[in-house]
Motif scaffolding. Sequence first.
Motif, PDB file in Angstrom:
ATOM      1  N   GLU A  71       0.949  -0.954  -0.077  1.00  0.00           N
ATOM      2  CA  GLU A  71      -0.047   0.015   0.164  1.00  0.00           C
ATOM      3  C   GLU A  71       0.841   1.162  -0.005  1.00  0.00           C
ATOM      4  OE1 GLU A  71      -3.016  -2.379   2.894  1.00  0.00           O
ATOM      5  OE2 GLU A  71      -2.345  -0.372   3.492  1.00  0.00           O
ATOM      6  N   SER A  72       1.761   1.109   1.022  1.00  0.00           N
ATOM      7  CA  SER A  72       2.631   2.412   1.007  1.00  0.00           C
ATOM      8  C   SER A  72       3.700   2.759  -0.128  1.00  0.00           C
ATOM      9  CB  SER A  72       3.492   2.205   2.325  1.00  0.00           C
ATOM     10  OG  SER A  72       4.478   1.462   2.193  1.00  0.00           O
ATOM     11  N   GLY A  73       4.130   1.898  -0.911  1.00  0.00           N
ATOM     12  CA  GLY A  73       5.068   2.191  -2.075  1.00  0.00           C
ATOM     13  C   GLY A  73       6.328   1.520  -1.479  1.00  0.00           C
ATOM     14  N   LEU A  74       6.549   0.906  -0.299  1.00  0.00           N
ATOM     15  CA  LEU A  74       7.723   0.302  -0.027  1.00  0.00           C
ATOM     16  C   LEU A  74       8.379  -0.740  -1.158  1.00  0.00           C
ATOM     17  CD1 LEU A  74       9.777  -0.413   3.022  1.00  0.00           C
ATOM     18  CD2 LEU A  74       9.267  -2.359   1.890  1.00  0.00           C
ATOM     19  N   PHE A  75       7.152  -1.472  -1.382  1.00  0.00           N
ATOM     20  CA  PHE A  75       7.536  -2.589  -2.565  1.00  0.00           C
ATOM     21  C   PHE A  75       7.228  -1.962  -3.837  1.00  0.00           C
ATOM     22  CE2 PHE A  75       6.541  -5.514   1.098  1.00  0.00           C
ATOM     23  CZ  PHE A  75       7.830  -6.250   1.117  1.00  0.00           C
ATOM     24  N   ASP A  76       8.147  -2.230  -4.712  1.00  0.00           N
ATOM     25  CA  ASP A  76       7.904  -1.717  -6.080  1.00  0.00           C
ATOM     26  C   ASP A  76       7.545  -3.018  -6.888  1.00  0.00           C
ATOM     27  OD1 ASP A  76       9.732   0.604  -5.729  1.00  0.00           O
ATOM     28  OD2 ASP A  76      10.940  -0.903  -5.037  1.00  0.00           O
TER      29      ASP A  76
END
Length: 477
Positions: free
Chosen positions: A306-311
């Motif tokens: 959700e947060s964008g930590l994972f690409d």
Amino acid sequence: MTLDLLIENGTVVTVGGTIECDVGIRDGVIVQLGRGLGEAHETIDATDRYVMPGGIDSHVHIAQPSGDGIVMADDFESGTRSALYGGNTLIMPFCLQEQGQGLREAIDAYRARAEGQCWTDVSFHLIVSDPTDAVLGQELPAAVADGYTSFKVFMTYESLRLNDAQILATMDTARRTGALVMVHCENEDAIQYLIGRHEEAGELAPSSHASTRPIAAEREATHRAVSLAEVVDVPVVIVHVSNGAAMEEIARARARGRVVIAETCPQYLMLTAEDLEGMDWEGAKFVCSPPPRTVEEQAHCWRGLESGLFDLFSSDHCPFRYEDERGKLNPRGRTHFKHVPNGIPGVELRAPILFSEGVVKGRIDLERFVALTSTNHAKAYGLFPKKGAIAIGSDADIAVWDPGCTRTVCHADLHDGSDYSPYEGLSLTGWPVSVVLGGRVAIREGELQGEPGRGAYRHREISRLVVRARSRSNAAG
Ligand code: DUC
Ligand code: ZN
Ligand code: ZN
């Protein structure tokens, strides 16, 4: 001029937004976007459907030699067929360098296995397991120049692991050539120590696979990988992240200004270590590395999506049959968890799981779904904007999704070469129903069209993330 193919009445979703729009295709390429695009030789009616860039699964294993009489369940024909049914138009398997093998020999062997077999486009990462002076000095630079612009190194597995000096030297070749380094982060010595303890206690069932590969071993290795990449000053991809502590290491490295690309996979959202406790060795069906963790760690991984930590959201598809002497229940695997081959199937369900559990349940929006399953993979691995986009000039690789279709996962309905699914019985809403590859309809309303061999091999550019990181380093002096 008449279009070859028109996808009409659909809702086009890209990372930039969602819009009611038809897609006109000629000579394998998207040539028009809008309404009232005129005549076409062939049409797809996408009323009430989403029209999205074809999925790109940048982490799969197909026909990879696995030693000890073990054979992977998919060859390139079945693996890419399964991928296509999962809405993918390009997959990126690994080309494994075996000990003593030259990279060219490894590449030629994989290319031969894939030749004429593929239902999707394919592009290989390399696995560097024997970084000799010749490999790092000549063979790897030649491979990068030839479009093999990413490679993976392992911190675990006796036959694959590199020590820190080797990782530094390999990363240095990446620095010189512009290749992108992917790292499997688990501390092998810690794992061997714990395996010894479990053997002494006679705990040899599949559940011990999870307890001998704890979060601390992944967290430490993740910290080491980002630190070694910082020493060399290269971007790095941390693949198959399974837990919050490893995510914290990535966030900390980014806060120091490092370019760290992070990937997670369906197994870390949907499975837990308890799945490895199944009766009668059934837990072997869920043996993969890193292992599935807990519901709390699943929640961390969801937050990272959700947060964008994972690409990147990849499957790590690595299929073995269960009831098979050459698979999970091989003679030695039946008696000791360490001989159960590591890996689970998932290429067909990767995107449907993220759509159903992510988009339908309101955790992520449609645009982020497209980023996580397609566009970010193209950007990370030197394929954008030919791939991963619905835009004028991009390849016409497109998946048409029915967001209202609900099905229960049953392995008999899937198309991979394995004999089980770790997600059997899971109800999923939202499925790809038609797929276009290079402007040709490859699946129409669930029906496979044509013959294998339609998929092409794709050489890749240097990652734009590497280019950006280099300019940043140069500007910083
Ligand atoms: N690592 C992978 O990336 N895939 C399967 C097994 C493994 O250890
Ligand atoms: Zn790995
Ligand atoms: Zn993998």
